[in-house]
Scaffold this motif. Structure first.
Motif, PDB file in Angstrom:
ATOM      1  N   UNK A 157       0.872  -1.177   0.000  1.00 56.37           N
ATOM      2  CA  UNK A 157       0.000   0.000   0.000  1.00 56.37           C
ATOM      3  C   UNK A 157       0.900   1.214   0.000  1.00 56.37           C
ATOM      4  N   UNK A 158       0.876   1.938  -1.088  1.00 57.79           N
ATOM      5  CA  UNK A 158       1.788   3.066  -1.180  1.00 57.79           C
ATOM      6  C   UNK A 158       1.057   4.386  -0.978  1.00 57.79           C
ATOM      7  N   UNK A 159      -0.177   4.418  -1.438  1.00 62.34           N
ATOM      8  CA  UNK A 159      -0.910   5.674  -1.377  1.00 62.34           C
ATOM      9  C   UNK A 159      -0.446   6.606  -2.468  1.00 62.34           C
ATOM     10  N   UNK A 160      -0.776   7.851  -2.292  1.00 62.72           N
ATOM     11  CA  UNK A 160      -0.491   8.853  -3.316  1.00 62.72           C
ATOM     12  C   UNK A 160       1.001   9.161  -3.368  1.00 62.72           C
ATOM     13  N   UNK A 161       1.586   9.041  -4.566  1.00 65.88           N
ATOM     14  CA  UNK A 161       3.001   9.387  -4.739  1.00 65.88           C
ATOM     15  C   UNK A 161       3.075  10.852  -5.166  1.00 65.88           C
ATOM     16  N   UNK A 162       3.863  11.646  -4.432  1.00 65.54           N
ATOM     17  CA  UNK A 162       3.993  13.062  -4.787  1.00 65.54           C
ATOM     18  C   UNK A 162       5.231  13.239  -5.682  1.00 65.54           C
ATOM     19  N   UNK A 163       5.065  13.942  -6.765  1.00 66.77           N
ATOM     20  CA  UNK A 163       6.200  14.235  -7.645  1.00 66.77           C
ATOM     21  C   UNK A 163       6.572  15.710  -7.510  1.00 66.77           C
ATOM     22  N   UNK A 164       7.764  15.983  -7.011  1.00 68.30           N
ATOM     23  CA  UNK A 164       8.170  17.386  -6.886  1.00 68.30           C
ATOM     24  C   UNK A 164       8.375  18.007  -8.267  1.00 68.30           C
ATOM     25  N   UNK A 165       7.987  19.270  -8.391  1.00 64.15           N
ATOM     26  CA  UNK A 165       8.143  19.984  -9.657  1.00 64.15           C
ATOM     27  C   UNK A 165       8.874  21.294  -9.380  1.00 64.15           C
ATOM     28  N   UNK A 166       9.991  21.537 -10.088  1.00 66.24           N
ATOM     29  CA  UNK A 166      10.760  22.787  -9.919  1.00 66.24           C
ATOM     30  C   UNK A 166      10.048  23.924 -10.651  1.00 66.24           C
ATOM     31  N   UNK A 167      10.187  25.111 -10.117  1.00 60.74           N
ATOM     32  CA  UNK A 167       9.519  26.278 -10.702  1.00 60.74           C
ATOM     33  C   UNK A 167      10.062  26.566 -12.100  1.00 60.74           C
ATOM     34  N   UNK A 168       9.236  27.216 -12.884  1.00 59.12           N
ATOM     35  CA  UNK A 168       9.584  27.465 -14.281  1.00 59.12           C
ATOM     36  C   UNK A 168      10.667  28.525 -14.416  1.00 59.12           C
ATOM     37  N   UNK A 169      11.668  28.244 -15.250  1.00 52.20           N
ATOM     38  CA  UNK A 169      12.652  29.255 -15.603  1.00 52.20           C
ATOM     39  C   UNK A 169      12.615  29.522 -17.098  1.00 52.20           C
ATOM     40  N   UNK A 170      12.114  28.534 -17.859  1.00 50.19           N
ATOM     41  CA  UNK A 170      12.091  28.691 -19.313  1.00 50.19           C
ATOM     42  C   UNK A 170      10.671  28.967 -19.803  1.00 50.19           C
ATOM     43  N   UNK A 171      10.631  29.528 -21.022  1.00 49.90           N
ATOM     44  CA  UNK A 171       9.384  30.034 -21.541  1.00 49.90           C
ATOM     45  C   UNK A 171       9.122  29.492 -22.958  1.00 49.90           C
ATOM     46  N   UNK A 172       7.860  29.265 -23.261  1.00 50.13           N
ATOM     47  CA  UNK A 172       7.472  28.871 -24.613  1.00 50.13           C
ATOM     48  C   UNK A 172       6.345  29.792 -25.061  1.00 50.13           C
ATOM     49  N   UNK A 173       6.496  30.318 -26.275  1.00 49.40           N
ATOM     50  CA  UNK A 173       5.518  31.302 -26.748  1.00 49.40           C
ATOM     51  C   UNK A 173       4.627  30.674 -27.817  1.00 49.40           C
ATOM     52  N   UNK A 174       3.336  30.719 -27.578  1.00 47.29           N
ATOM     53  CA  UNK A 174       2.390  30.194 -28.557  1.00 47.29           C
ATOM     54  C   UNK A 174       1.884  31.365 -29.388  1.00 47.29           C
ATOM     55  N   UNK A 175       2.098  31.296 -30.705  1.00 45.56           N
ATOM     56  CA  UNK A 175       1.753  32.423 -31.558  1.00 45.56           C
ATOM     57  C   UNK A 175       0.423  32.236 -32.274  1.00 45.56           C
ATOM     58  N   UNK A 176      -0.188  33.341 -32.599  1.00 43.71           N
ATOM     59  CA  UNK A 176      -1.524  33.397 -33.192  1.00 43.71           C
ATOM     60  C   UNK A 176      -1.754  32.417 -34.376  1.00 43.71           C
ATOM     61  N   UNK A 177      -0.818  32.334 -35.357  1.00 42.84           N
ATOM     62  CA  UNK A 177      -1.118  31.545 -36.564  1.00 42.84           C
ATOM     63  C   UNK A 177      -1.445  30.064 -36.285  1.00 42.84           C
ATOM     64  N   UNK A 178      -0.968  29.504 -35.163  1.00 39.66           N
ATOM     65  CA  UNK A 178      -1.158  28.071 -34.929  1.00 39.66           C
ATOM     66  C   UNK A 178      -2.580  27.758 -34.444  1.00 39.66           C
ATOM     67  N   UNK A 179      -3.301  28.827 -34.094  1.00 39.06           N
ATOM     68  CA  UNK A 179      -4.626  28.691 -33.493  1.00 39.06           C
ATOM     69  C   UNK A 179      -5.601  27.867 -34.349  1.00 39.06           C
ATOM     70  N   UNK A 180      -5.528  28.053 -35.685  1.00 42.31           N
ATOM     71  CA  UNK A 180      -6.480  27.358 -36.547  1.00 42.31           C
ATOM     72  C   UNK A 180      -5.949  26.035 -37.085  1.00 42.31           C
ATOM     73  N   UNK A 181      -4.749  25.650 -36.655  1.00 38.47           N
ATOM     74  CA  UNK A 181      -4.155  24.428 -37.193  1.00 38.47           C
ATOM     75  C   UNK A 181      -4.113  23.322 -36.141  1.00 38.47           C
TER      76      UNK A 181
END
Lengths: 485, 543
Positions: free
Chosen positions: B70-94
């Motif tokens: 019986x393990x129960x819920x496993x917590x996965x630590x997540x480091x805060x964001x330092x990098x960025x990804x930009x989603x641009x308008x043209x991809x919206x309809x594709x």
């Protein structure tokens, strides 16, 4: 068996043949001596042999006979000889040779090949092919060839007797069309056994009765007579009668089980809208099972109509509606649901039952046996049409344990003592369970069908309330496997 | 269902326990997988489509180890964001959405690279619906300059060397020439713009959902850190899918880093591995399963399946995409309780069995005909025009399939008599007389608009007698006998029927309602079409 008993049991044909056996020792002479037909003599001998009255020795030998062309050539001479004779004086064109020797085109071609091989002719190709005889050809023409000698024999000729030159000629002629053919000749030699000899020497009484006729009964002539004894242990030719198709026999047996368990039988059409086959069962519209290759679509009419409940079904797909579910998300496409298809499983009928049931009618227990369709190419393992049997129990008081109860009871009646139920996944049941039976001969667990409790997302829109609905679907082929074990 | 093959040693290491083969098989089966094979080296299992989180060695080991302990819920630590990804308008309809993450510090051995590719492939097929719903890309981080842009370009302007290609290609060439393009090209076909991931050096990383670039999109044994993206049409779907992948990578020893996704409409952060919560009523669970579990039992069973529980609320792991209603938790509890531990029970309320009236009638008909020495046949519903119409010298319409695999099986039958002739035609080498019948559905257009599909199905009976002496009397006798025993009035009026000899066919009326046709004989032309050299007489009626 005593000799007297044997004598009393003799068939009239056996009685007729027996006296001749002292002087005749093969089937052919027995036929002419007794005046019986060939089949009658053969049957009598077979029966006598079964009773150890005679010993049969069946010898097979191959004989050579003249075929169609062989008979012709024996009369008119071999084509190659006629060919050579035609050009004995001067060289001729192929057409002229054909006319003069009376040979057809095929025969001419065979001759050219054959004679060139023996260096008997020269050919010259001009406008037409002309042939002239060589010195060697003249010699051949003058001499009797081995083939000619062979054709002069008396036919049929035992194949074993062919030696040296005749054997060579036989091989040569066998290669050519319809000159010779081989037939198997059977000779049956008969010898009386010791018991047979004694039996044949006996005075066989002829007053045993063969069959009982209406005349004998009317006139009472059977009184004081004995009937011939039959060999009741013999095998007789089989007959066949009318009967139901074996699939329908299996269906009958399965239906009886569900009827005994208090279920009502349902029927429905084989062409349905996707709505009932899949959407009403909460199968997401992008589910792999809905890919075109699994389903047969109808060309005309392409689409059917939707029942009023479609809006509730749409809501439950998109957002979960009022069922407490999150739904599948995305947009539910009404046009997709309207497509006419050949039903892919029998469970659609369970959805229809839910939609037609009023909560005050509960509990309701129904089942159906139906042909279902999958777009697969036909081979020994895959059928594009096959039967499924499925059923549901709509009852506010049932639980997962009752599902197991029904399945165990059903399969015990089917003859499975050992049944196990394992986790499984079906889009419309939760919990879902796979039913497996232990095959007593193969000693392994075999999949028998799927089952579970219908999801609230399926039940509530159709029935109006969320109550447990136990459901299962089983293929009938598996059941046959067990019944015929 | 997707099949995965796992290295048994590796699996046991992850589980932290080695079980004997038989027990391992048994436990895997009761966790809810279809077992293919367990050897000393490998474990091959089929994963049910509702559990894509078990498609990886790590995911399955996580579920399995919890199931047997019986393990129960496993917590996965997540480091805060330092990098960025930009989603641009043209991809919206594709292909409008992406969910991304960075995972650092994995040692990629040959074996491990194969594993990652396997996870990706299996997820593409099942959860990703062949890349339509979700496509996954995994890239070596060191080859990429942040920030990345997710945008769409005209196909001609997309130029890069795709994986497994020897040269640079443009978007359209990839579609027509690259193996991945030929397989999945239909997902982009006809679009004016194709989606791309581009880094800060203007290098094209990939063209989803098709292919990565050879230069920036191939993981090798030197790779330590990876950039992971999922693209598709539903952000929630992508986010869950991403969670399944990054947790598997974390179980390989990776460290999960969030990324900031700059959508035109606002910022999002992924992955978010915080468990989400759902209400669960203990009474509901017990009522569904027929058990009497206590709250403590509930907590234990949920723990076995990797869930947390507190006072009527369940914490569901972020990688579980299949929990959409509390019944899904009910099933998890049943699995944890063990299907083998449920005690079967029969309901106390009796109900009456009831056979369908038409089926009862069919049984009665069969009994009568079998009594006359007839043999029942059972043929396919799907047949063809040749058999149903041309060979019968008949005209008319059939209900056709729009996607039949063969012409031989392309239309639905409208009469049963042709099916019987097909049976007779196949049995020419058998002894005569041959006397057969069949009952079943035929398919006709619904001209009155009564049915919901526009198609009417009728139940028919056809009888055929094939014999040198088959004549009108013999087939009429069968019909009359059947009608007498089923207490019906039958009447036959002369008619013209294209399949029968003119002047020898009749229309059957049962209790004054038109019900079918009868005739001597099937015309010589029809028999010749079926290559039959024995007369056939027959009738067909609606039941």
């Amino acid at each position: 068996m005593k000799l007297e008993e044997l004598a009393q049991g003799l068939h009239p044909l056996e009685r007729k043949v027996l006296p001749f056996l002292r002087t005749h020792h093969d089937a052919v002479s027995l036929i002419s001596a007794s005046g019986l037909k060939e089949v009658e003599v053969i049957r009598a001998l077979q029966w006598l042999s079964n009773k150890d009255i005679v010993l049969l020795d069946i010898a097979r030998k191959k004989v050579v006979e003249l075929d169609r062309n062989g008979t012709l050539y024996k009369e008119n001479g071999l084509p190659e000889k006629r060919f050579l004779a035609a050009i004995q004086k001067k060289s001729l064109s192929l057409d002229a040779i054909g006319r003069s020797a009376g040979l057809g085109k095929d025969e001419l071609n065979v001759c050219i090949g054959l004679l060139k091989r023996k260096a008997a002719i020269d050919t010259k190709k001009g406008k037409v092919l002309t042939c002239s005889i060589t010195e060697n050809g003249k010699k051949i023409l003058a001499k009797e060839t081995l083939e000619e000698r062979f054709l002069k024999q008396e036919f049929p000729l035992p194949l074993d007797s062919l030696q040296d030159e005749l054997r060579f000629a036989f091989d040569e002629l066998s290669r050519r069309r319809q000159i010779l053919r081989i037939r198997e000749e059977k000779t049956t030699n008969v010898r009386l056994t010791e018991a047979g000899k004694r039996l044949a020497a006996m005075e066989l009484t002829s007053d045993v009765l063969e069959s009982l006729t209406p005349g004998m009964l009317k006139q009472g002539t059977w009184k004081g007579k004995t009937f011939r004894k039959y060999d009741v242990s013999i095998n007789v030719p089989s007959i066949s009668g009318g009967r139901r198709h074996f699939v329908n026999q299996t269906i009958r047996a399965i239906k009886d089980l569900w009827l005994e368990l208090g279920f009502k039988e349902m029927k429905g059409p084989h062409i349905m809208t996707e709505f009932w086959d899949l959407d009403a069962l909460f199968v997401p519209q992008d589910h792999p099972a809905r890919y075109e290759q699994d389903t047969f679509f109808i060309k005309k009419p392409k689409q059917g109509s939707l029942p009023p409940v479609w809006k509730k079904v749409r809501d439950v797909h998109e957002t979960g509606g009022d069922t407490g579910s999150r739904g599948w998300g995305g947009r539910w496409d009404r046009d997709q649901a309207r497509q006419n298809i050949l039903i892919t499983h029998d469970t659609y009928l369970s959805a229809k039952v839910l939609a037609e049931t009023r909560p005050e009618d509960l509990p309701v227990k129904t089942f159906q046996v139906m042909k279902v369709f999958r777009n697969e190419s036909l081979d020994w393992k895959h059928l594009f049409e096959f039967y499924q049997v499925g059923g549901i129990v709509i009852d506010p008081d049932v639980t997962f344990r009752h599902l197991l109860g029904y399945l165990r009871t059903f399969f015990r009646k089917m003859g499975f003592e050992k049944v196990r139920i394992r986790p499984a996944h079906f889009p419309y049941t939760e919990p879902s369970a796979e039913v497996e039976g232990f095959h007593p001969v193969k000693k392994q667990w075999i999949e028998l069908g799927g089952s579970g409790i219908f999801r609230p997302e399926l039940v509530k829109p159709l029935l109006g309330i969320d109550v447990p609905v136990l459901a299962w679907g089983l293929g009938i082929e598996r059941h046959r496997l067990f019944r015929h074990r | 269902m997707p099949t995965v093959t796992l290295n048994r040693k590796e699996f046991e290491k992850l589980v932290g326990k080695a079980l004997p083969t038989e027990e391992l098989k048994d436990r895997l089966a009761y966790l809810g997988t279809d077992l293919d094979e367990v050897t000393d080296k490998d474990i091959t299992v089929e994963i049910f489509p509702n559990r894509p989180d078990m498609l990886s060695e790590q995911g399955l080991a996580r579920a399995f180890s919890s199931f047997i302990g019986v393990k129960g819920l496993v917590q996965y630590p997540v480091k805060a964001a330092t990098e960025r990804l930009i989603i641009e308008e043209p991809v919206k309809n594709v292909r409008p959405y992406t969910a991304c993450a960075i995972v650092k510090g994995i040692s990629f051995t040959d074996e491990r690279i194969r594993e990652v590719i396997q996870i990706q492939e299996k997820m593409h097929v099942s959860y990703g619906r062949n890349r339509k719903k979700m496509a996954i890309g995994i890239y070596p981080l060191e080859k990429i300059k942040m920030p990345i842009r997710y945008t769409a370009l005209p196909p001609k302007e997309i130029r890069f060397r795709p994986l497994e290609a020897s040269r640079e290609m443009d978007g359209l060439q990839i579609l027509s020439q690259h193996p991945a393009g030929r397989e999945y090209g239909h997902l982009l076909e006809g679009k004016e713009l194709f989606p791309v991931f581009i880094d800060a050096n203007d290098e094209i990383l990939s063209m989803p959902p098709l292919i990565n670039s050879e230069k920036t999109g191939r993981i090798n044994e030197q790779t330590k850190d990876v950039f992971v993206e999922c693209s598709g049409f539903d952000f929630t779907v992508l986010h869950r899918g991403l969670n399944m992948i990054v947790t598997a990578l974390a179980d390989m020893g990776g460290e999960i880093h969030q990324m900031t996704l700059a959508y035109p409409e606002g910022k999002k952060k992924t992955p978010d591995l915080k468990p989400w919560e759902m209400d669960l009523s203990l009474a509901y669970v017990n009522r569904r399963l027929g058990l009497e579990l206590s709250e403590k039992d509930l907590k234990e069973h949920l723990g076995r399946m990797g869930h947390g529980y507190q006072k009527g609320r369940v914490q569901v792991p972020a990688y579980r995409a299949d929990i959409i209603h509390q019944v899904d938790l009910v099933e998890d509890i049943a699995i944890a309780y063990g299907y083998e531990n449920f005690v079967a029970e029969m309901p106390k309320t009796p109900t009456l069995g009831e056979e369908n009236a038409r089926e009862k009638q069919k049984d009665r008909i069969a009994e009568i005909l079998v009594g006359l020495g007839l043999l029942e046949t059972s043929t396919y519903h799907i047949t063809n025009k040749e058999d149903q119409l041309r060979k019968m010298e008949a005209k008319g319409e059939l209900i056709e399939l729009s996607n039949a695999l063969t012409i031989e099986h392309s239309s639905l039958r409208r009469e049963l008599l042709p099916m019987l002739l097909a049976v007779l035609s196949r049995n020419r080498h058998n002894e005569y007389p041959q006397r057969i019948f069949e009952m079943g559905s035929v398919f006709l257009e619904d001209k009155d608009g009564v049915t919901e599909t526009g198609i009417r199905e009728e139940e028919h009976l056809a009888v055929a007698l094939c014999d040198a002496k088959a004549d009108y009397t013999s087939i009429r006798q069968v019909l009359d006998y059947l009608m007498m025993l089923t207490d019906r009035e039958v009447m036959v009026k002369p008619c013209e029927h294209p399949s029968f000899i003119p002047g020898r066919a009749g229309r059957i009326f049962i209790d004054t309602v038109e019900a079918g046709f009868i005739g001597e004989q099937l015309s010589p032309a029809v028999l010749a079409n079926w290559e039959l050299d024995m007369p056939v007489v027959g009738f067909e009626i609606k039941i």
